[in-house]
Design an enzyme around this catalytic site. Sequence first.
Site, PDB file in Angstrom:
ATOM      1  N   ARG A  51      14.039  -7.254   2.892  1.00 48.63           N
ATOM      2  CA  ARG A  51      12.939  -7.071   3.982  1.00 48.63           C
ATOM      3  C   ARG A  51      12.882  -5.396   4.146  1.00 48.63           C
ATOM      4  O   ARG A  51      11.821  -4.616   4.184  1.00 48.63           O
ATOM      5  CB  ARG A  51      13.208  -7.670   5.132  1.00 48.63           C
ATOM      6  CG  ARG A  51      12.245  -7.207   6.410  1.00 48.63           C
ATOM      7  CD  ARG A  51      12.072  -7.984   7.763  1.00 48.63           C
ATOM      8  NE  ARG A  51      13.480  -8.737   7.754  1.00 48.63           N
ATOM      9  CZ  ARG A  51      14.225  -8.381   8.270  1.00 48.63           C
ATOM     10  NH1 ARG A  51      14.643  -7.276   8.781  1.00 48.63           N
ATOM     11  NH2 ARG A  51      15.453  -8.997   8.611  1.00 48.63           N
ATOM     12  N   TYR A 103     -14.500  -2.722  10.137  1.00 52.69           N
ATOM     13  CA  TYR A 103     -14.341  -3.711   9.501  1.00 52.69           C
ATOM     14  C   TYR A 103     -13.831  -4.894  10.647  1.00 52.69           C
ATOM     15  O   TYR A 103     -13.184  -4.733  11.347  1.00 52.69           O
ATOM     16  CB  TYR A 103     -12.956  -3.452   8.530  1.00 52.69           C
ATOM     17  CG  TYR A 103     -12.385  -4.891   8.009  1.00 52.69           C
ATOM     18  CD1 TYR A 103     -13.111  -5.314   6.960  1.00 52.69           C
ATOM     19  CD2 TYR A 103     -11.271  -5.758   8.478  1.00 52.69           C
ATOM     20  CE1 TYR A 103     -12.789  -6.732   6.305  1.00 52.69           C
ATOM     21  CE2 TYR A 103     -10.627  -6.799   7.722  1.00 52.69           C
ATOM     22  CZ  TYR A 103     -11.512  -7.399   6.701  1.00 52.69           C
ATOM     23  OH  TYR A 103     -11.013  -8.423   6.106  1.00 52.69           O
ATOM     24  N   ASP A 175      -8.913   4.622   7.822  1.00 53.84           N
ATOM     25  CA  ASP A 175      -8.809   3.413   6.840  1.00 53.84           C
ATOM     26  C   ASP A 175      -9.818   3.691   5.450  1.00 53.84           C
ATOM     27  O   ASP A 175     -10.923   3.981   5.559  1.00 53.84           O
ATOM     28  CB  ASP A 175      -9.450   2.170   7.527  1.00 53.84           C
ATOM     29  CG  ASP A 175      -9.529   0.906   6.685  1.00 53.84           C
ATOM     30  OD1 ASP A 175      -9.454   1.045   5.468  1.00 53.84           O
ATOM     31  OD2 ASP A 175      -9.801  -0.101   6.962  1.00 53.84           O
ATOM     32  N   LYS A 200      -8.450  -4.624  -2.182  1.00 54.04           N
ATOM     33  CA  LYS A 200      -9.701  -4.129  -2.576  1.00 54.04           C
ATOM     34  C   LYS A 200      -9.400  -3.094  -3.746  1.00 54.04           C
ATOM     35  O   LYS A 200      -9.203  -3.533  -4.827  1.00 54.04           O
ATOM     36  CB  LYS A 200     -10.485  -3.525  -1.514  1.00 54.04           C
ATOM     37  CG  LYS A 200     -10.388  -4.201  -0.213  1.00 54.04           C
ATOM     38  CD  LYS A 200     -10.908  -5.710  -0.320  1.00 54.04           C
ATOM     39  CE  LYS A 200     -10.428  -6.512   1.105  1.00 54.04           C
ATOM     40  NZ  LYS A 200     -10.789  -5.856   2.270  1.00 54.04           N
TER      41      LYS A 200
HETATM   42  C1  LIG Z   1     -10.286  -5.908   3.769  1.00 51.25           C
HETATM   43  C2  LIG Z   1     -10.280  -4.803   4.618  1.00 51.25           C
HETATM   44  C3  LIG Z   1      -9.248  -4.583   5.629  1.00 51.25           C
HETATM   45  C4  LIG Z   1      -8.091  -5.760   5.849  1.00 51.25           C
HETATM   46  O1  LIG Z   1      -7.576  -5.954   4.965  1.00 51.25           O
HETATM   47  P1  LIG Z   1      -6.552  -7.133   4.289  1.00 51.25           P
HETATM   48  O2  LIG Z   1      -5.994  -6.746   2.931  1.00 51.25           O
HETATM   49  O3  LIG Z   1      -7.655  -8.298   4.157  1.00 51.25           O
HETATM   50  O4  LIG Z   1      -5.613  -7.618   5.392  1.00 51.25           O
HETATM   51  C5  LIG Z   1      -9.168  -3.495   6.553  1.00 51.25           C
HETATM   52  N1  LIG Z   1     -10.316  -2.591   6.260  1.00 51.25           N
HETATM   53  C6  LIG Z   1     -10.973  -2.683   5.454  1.00 51.25           C
HETATM   54  C7  LIG Z   1     -11.978  -1.766   5.395  1.00 51.25           C
HETATM   55  C8  LIG Z   1     -11.067  -3.955   4.634  1.00 51.25           C
HETATM   56  O5  LIG Z   1     -12.226  -3.817   3.823  1.00 51.25           O
END
Ligand SMILES: *Cc1c(COP(=O)(O)O)cnc(C)c1O
Length: 384
Positions: A51, A103, A175, A200
């Site tokens: 961890r 998001y 983000d 992504k």
């Molecule tokens: C998918 C996404 C998230 C969340 O990420 P996860 O890996 O699904 O927890 C946060 N911000 C954006 C812009 C996203 O597309």
Amino acid sequence: MTNKSLKFNSKTIHGGQELEKAYGAVMPPIYQTSTFAQESPGEHKGYAYARSANPTRTALEKAMASIENGNYGLAFGSGLAAIDAIIKLLSPGDEVISNNDLYGGSYRLFKQVFEKYGIVFRFIDMHNAVSIEPYITNKTKLIWLETPTNPMLNIIDIKAITKIAENHEVLVAVDNTFASPYLQRPLDLGADIVMHSATKYLGGHSDTVLGGIIVRDKALADKLYFIQNASGAICGPMDSFLVLRGIKTLHVRMQRHCENGRTIAEFLNHHSKVEKVFWPGFTNHPNHEIAKSQMKDFGAMLSFLPKGADYKKAIAIIKKLSLFMLAESLGGVESLVGHPASMSHGGMTKKEREKVGIKDALIRISVGIEDVQDLIEDLENALR
Ligand SMILES: *Cc1c(COP(=O)(O)O)cnc(C)c1O
């Protein structure tokens, strides 16, 4: 040549990486272990319990730090787990200013989890950076932003926001999921924290859920590491390996994503059955000039409104698509289509959605790296 001086297209492959010592494996092994033998209590080779740290995860964390031009990387079990760790830097009474079209999952985490613990979120339109100024109080500790935004592809001026934040000693977190570091590197523009849903573009193959945080400052990295270890929302070694592998082709994939994205955006924009296309590469897109200056290209995410469509018609178009798969997520090699009002942004009320322009008929697409003529044919079919 040190890894630090490499160009981006080499950093994706070599950034932060060390040769494995036991056998010279070119890729780091998947250290599928929960613990590590110690010579005597506290005496070990840098790893004690998985961890706290795992060598495969370390390799990924260093790669993420390298491609974002940061000094420290932290990998989590999901993008939301990474956001969760960032908000845990705050205390009850602290205030966060966030863009208002972020998001859906981030919005849900802020509103439905963290508000309960006394953290105050103010969601505002950040098209014009100075509009954040009146919202900054002596309790403001963090500015949270996403650019381009999901799903309206709004552009926020990262440099201008960080300048304002600096004057008030407020942290800025970006983000960077939609852009990826290939297109935009927020730390270079003055941000303190970069966050990724590596699920992504970084992973890029729709096979893993994983999150990342990258920072430059050691004190901030230490605080985040404490939270990562104390709360425990880490990713496993197999997932770390998959994202590390994904990062190695990020630049090549992104180049094709951007080419295809542009072709599809222009195709839709000229289509008689399409009312409006939201894509930051259009010269009339709001803040296009800022996109041009802070991004290398305009990406492969776009949304559009079919002419005269309502909820039902939009769904009918989505169902007629065959190559574009209807699915949550984005940023993989395959093209995906989504319906924000019922999917990614279903957690918002209709009123909240309409305030930020997410109409019921809005269709969002993540353009993949297939042959673009096949993608156009699929769209043409569905729209007709
Ligand atoms: C998918 C996404 C998230 C969340 O990420 P996860 O890996 O699904 O927890 C946060 N911000 C954006 C812009 C996203 O597309």
